[in-house]
Design an enzyme around this catalytic site. Sequence first.
Site, short mmCIF file in Angstrom:
data_model
loop_
_atom_site.label_atom_id
_atom_site.label_comp_id
_atom_site.label_asym_id
_atom_site.label_seq_id
_atom_site.Cartn_x
_atom_site.Cartn_y
_atom_site.Cartn_z
N GLU A 21 0.83 -1.21 0.00
CA GLU A 21 0.00 0.00 0.00
C GLU A 21 0.87 1.26 0.00
OE1 GLU A 21 -3.93 -0.54 2.51
OE2 GLU A 21 -2.18 -1.22 3.66
N TYR A 53 -10.79 28.69 2.78
CA TYR A 53 -10.84 27.24 2.63
C TYR A 53 -9.86 26.76 1.57
CZ TYR A 53 -14.74 28.70 -0.46
OH TYR A 53 -15.53 29.33 -1.37
N LEU A 71 -4.92 5.31 9.31
CA LEU A 71 -5.83 6.42 9.03
C LEU A 71 -5.98 7.32 10.25
CD1 LEU A 71 -8.71 4.73 7.00
CD2 LEU A 71 -6.74 6.00 6.13
N GLU A 72 -5.95 6.71 11.43
CA GLU A 72 -6.07 7.48 12.67
C GLU A 72 -4.95 8.52 12.76
OE1 GLU A 72 -7.75 3.33 13.63
OE2 GLU A 72 -6.20 4.19 12.34
N LYS A 98 -10.30 5.53 3.23
CA LYS A 98 -9.51 4.78 2.24
C LYS A 98 -10.53 4.10 1.33
CE LYS A 98 -5.80 2.46 3.28
NZ LYS A 98 -4.85 1.42 3.75
#
Length: 118
Positions: A21, A53, A71-72, A98
């Site tokens: 990955e 933004y 991801l955390e 993901k």
Amino acid sequence: MALITINDMRFYAHHGCFEQERVIGTHFRVDLSFTTDTSKAEISDNIVDTVSYLDVYQVVKAEMMTPSHLLEHVARRVGERVLADFSAVDTVNVKVSKLNPPLGGQMDSVSVTLDLAR
């Protein structure tokens, strides 16, 4: 106080626990909301009186390009960076997804959502 949301930001990045990955990469989606006082901008109609933004997007993009295993971790880095770079932001909600994760089945995505505040 206003809630500003940037929806469905798409990135190709190299996050994941599996070495492959991190080598070949995959697609990610980020949704981010933040609160800020927009009362001055509501009257002035001037971008210097609010949080741009576009600038927030650039921060998210930069953080997404730094590989992480989890991801955390990505979500925490994004949220903390928004709070650090934009003093007018009071709270941030970030969701990192993901797309098509390699879990041995068919699914759209897996996500982590964090809420951070000053």
